[in-house]
Design a protein around this motif. Structure first.
Motif, mmCIF file in Angstrom:
data_model
loop_
_atom_site.group_PDB
_atom_site.id
_atom_site.type_symbol
_atom_site.label_atom_id
_atom_site.label_comp_id
_atom_site.label_asym_id
_atom_site.label_seq_id
_atom_site.Cartn_x
_atom_site.Cartn_y
_atom_site.Cartn_z
ATOM 1 N N PRO A 47 45.748 46.023 50.609
ATOM 2 C CA PRO A 47 45.172 45.311 49.455
ATOM 3 C C PRO A 47 45.567 43.844 49.445
ATOM 4 C CG PRO A 47 46.102 47.402 48.793
ATOM 5 C CD PRO A 47 46.511 47.198 50.217
ATOM 6 N N GLY A 48 44.565 42.991 49.243
ATOM 7 C CA GLY A 48 44.819 41.565 49.180
ATOM 8 C C GLY A 48 44.904 40.879 50.522
ATOM 9 N N MET A 49 44.808 41.655 51.619
ATOM 10 C CA MET A 49 44.898 41.096 52.959
ATOM 11 C C MET A 49 43.548 41.242 53.645
ATOM 12 S SD MET A 49 48.011 40.072 53.113
ATOM 13 C CE MET A 49 48.400 39.857 54.849
ATOM 14 N N PRO A 50 43.200 40.331 54.580
ATOM 15 C CA PRO A 50 41.922 40.440 55.267
ATOM 16 C C PRO A 50 41.904 41.623 56.218
ATOM 17 C CG PRO A 50 43.249 38.688 56.228
ATOM 18 C CD PRO A 50 43.973 39.160 55.004
ATOM 19 N N PRO A 51 40.718 42.174 56.526
ATOM 20 C CA PRO A 51 40.640 43.268 57.497
ATOM 21 C C PRO A 51 41.042 42.772 58.871
ATOM 22 C CG PRO A 51 38.454 42.478 56.939
ATOM 23 C CD PRO A 51 39.402 41.796 56.000
ATOM 24 N N PRO A 52 41.469 43.680 59.765
ATOM 25 C CA PRO A 52 41.939 43.255 61.079
ATOM 26 C C PRO A 52 40.847 42.668 61.964
ATOM 27 C CG PRO A 52 41.826 45.653 60.925
ATOM 28 C CD PRO A 52 41.597 45.119 59.549
ATOM 29 N N LEU A 140 38.242 38.351 39.528
ATOM 30 C CA LEU A 140 38.643 37.780 40.806
ATOM 31 C C LEU A 140 40.078 38.123 41.176
ATOM 32 C CD1 LEU A 140 37.099 34.204 40.468
ATOM 33 C CD2 LEU A 140 36.219 36.125 41.804
ATOM 34 N N ALA A 141 40.948 38.294 40.203
ATOM 35 C CA ALA A 141 42.363 38.490 40.485
ATOM 36 C C ALA A 141 42.685 39.966 40.653
ATOM 37 C CB ALA A 141 43.206 37.894 39.375
ATOM 38 N N PHE A 142 43.633 40.260 41.556
ATOM 39 C CA PHE A 142 43.998 41.641 41.848
ATOM 40 C C PHE A 142 44.751 42.244 40.674
ATOM 41 C CE2 PHE A 142 47.130 44.680 43.534
ATOM 42 C CZ PHE A 142 46.269 45.590 44.116
ATOM 43 N N GLY A 143 44.431 43.501 40.342
ATOM 44 C CA GLY A 143 45.169 44.211 39.317
ATOM 45 C C GLY A 143 44.306 44.656 38.165
ATOM 46 N N GLY A 173 48.622 38.075 39.320
ATOM 47 C CA GLY A 173 47.239 38.501 39.532
ATOM 48 C C GLY A 173 46.436 38.404 38.254
ATOM 49 N N SER A 174 45.967 39.532 37.760
ATOM 50 C CA SER A 174 45.179 39.554 36.521
ATOM 51 C C SER A 174 46.046 39.435 35.275
ATOM 52 C CB SER A 174 44.381 40.854 36.444
ATOM 53 O OG SER A 174 45.268 41.956 36.306
ATOM 54 N N PRO A 196 45.920 29.490 41.335
ATOM 55 C CA PRO A 196 45.511 29.006 40.007
ATOM 56 C C PRO A 196 44.472 29.900 39.341
ATOM 57 C CG PRO A 196 45.610 27.185 41.575
ATOM 58 C CD PRO A 196 45.777 28.449 42.371
ATOM 59 N N ALA A 197 43.608 30.552 40.154
ATOM 60 C CA ALA A 197 42.600 31.454 39.576
ATOM 61 C C ALA A 197 43.267 32.643 38.894
ATOM 62 C CB ALA A 197 41.635 31.945 40.656
ATOM 63 N N ALA A 198 44.380 33.110 39.459
ATOM 64 C CA ALA A 198 45.121 34.212 38.843
ATOM 65 C C ALA A 198 45.741 33.765 37.525
ATOM 66 C CB ALA A 198 46.196 34.712 39.793
ATOM 67 N N VAL A 199 46.249 32.543 37.480
ATOM 68 C CA VAL A 199 46.827 32.016 36.240
ATOM 69 C C VAL A 199 45.756 31.939 35.151
ATOM 70 C CG1 VAL A 199 47.955 30.033 35.167
ATOM 71 C CG2 VAL A 199 48.606 30.727 37.491
#
Length: 295
Positions: A47-52, A140-143, A173-174, A196-199
């Motif tokens: 989660p939160g990481m790009p695919p390989p 947009l933010a995780f959680g 995150g959220s 900043p988007a999470a904030v």
């Protein structure tokens, strides 16, 4: 709406996707062309990481256009390009009009944290048994409460209410954990994130839930806290060990998530110079680790 469907080898997916974006595709998705067959391949990241990888050996690239003529024009413009070698047009398909908002909302139901504590999207009524509710919509933010790591953190908060405590949510995150801490009686909550988007998301979600938080970038965190929460991933948690432990007040609790069960020993080792971590909860291969500072 019309979908332009292209079959591309793995090495062409990124360039073709970039070209479709430049051609004003409304959206672009990539699927395994061999899905539901014996040749299907798993492709995922944490989660939160790009695919390989950008795609599969045989990838189906699907671009959505407002008009059929735009999809045809995109196919004609792509065909002679060098980077389109090995790719081919599969189809241009009409997409029936739908209520996309309602369709998206239907995918998100209330999430049970405990029998009386629920995460509820704004378009749902809380379950009758809910005594404590966090209103949170996907963003947009995780959680959003749907991931095991988030649920375990919230369960811990519900079982260990931080009444009258000073709380830090590091990597907010959220803002869902910070909101949970405020709901369960925290006196003050600092919620920090490098994004900043999470904030901004945390600020908006705090207002929607009528709680007072102090969102900000990581430099907002200062001094000692009775409870320090960090739901990130194992690698950054290891790097952050001295910083996070340095924020835990005497007798205070450290709560870490975003950790796979197989990573428990390496987290214990990273935190051993500061605190003794133990596994406090587990769900679907993920674990929650906690420690307490000496009084």
């Amino acid at each position: 709406m019309h979908e332009l469907r292209l079959l591309c080898p793995e090495g062409r997916v990124e360039e073709v996707s970039d070209a479709l974006e430049a051609l004003d595709a409304l959206s672009i998705s990539v699927e395994d062309a061999d899905a539901q067959t014996p040749a299907e391949q798993a492709l995922f990241g944490e989660p939160g990481m790009p695919p390989p990888k950008e795609g599969w050996q045989r990838s189906l690239v699907i671009a959505l256009f407002a008009e059929k003529s735009q999809a045809h024009e995109a196919a004609q413009l792509l065909a002679p390009q060098d980077f389109f070698e090995g790719c081919r047009l599969v189809a241009i398909v009409h997409v029936p009009e739908q209520d996309w908002v309602r369709l998206t909302q239907s995918q998100f139901e209330p999430v049970e944290i405990t029998p009386t504590f629920w995460i509820v999207p704004s378009w749902h009524e809380p379950p009758a048994q809910a005594r404590e509710v966090i209103r949170l919509d996907p963003g947009l933010a995780f959680g959003t409460g749907t991931h095991p790591t988030t649920r375990m953190c919230l369960r811990w908060i519900a079982r260990n209410p931080p009444r009258d405590q000073r709380v830090l949510d590091y990597g907010c995150g959220s803002g869902i954990l910070a909101i949970g801490a405020a709901r369960f009686g925290a006196a003050s909550v600092d919620a920090v994130d490098i994004d900043p988007a999470a904030v901004q998301s945390t600020e908006a979600n705090a207002q929607s839930n009528h709680v007072q938080l102090r969102p900000g970038l990581p430099d907002r965190a200062s001094g000692k806290y009775d409870t320090v929460l960090a739901n990130i991933l194992a690698s950054p948690l290891k790097v952050l060990a001295p910083l996070l432990c340095g924020h835990v007040a005497p007798g205070g609790a450290l709560v870490l998530a975003g950790i796979l069960a197989r990573q428990s020993d390496e987290l214990k080792e990273a935190y051993a110079p500061y605190l003794q971590l133990e596994v406090a909860d587990d769900e679907d291969g993920w674990i929650l680790m906690t420690a307490r500072q000496a009084p």
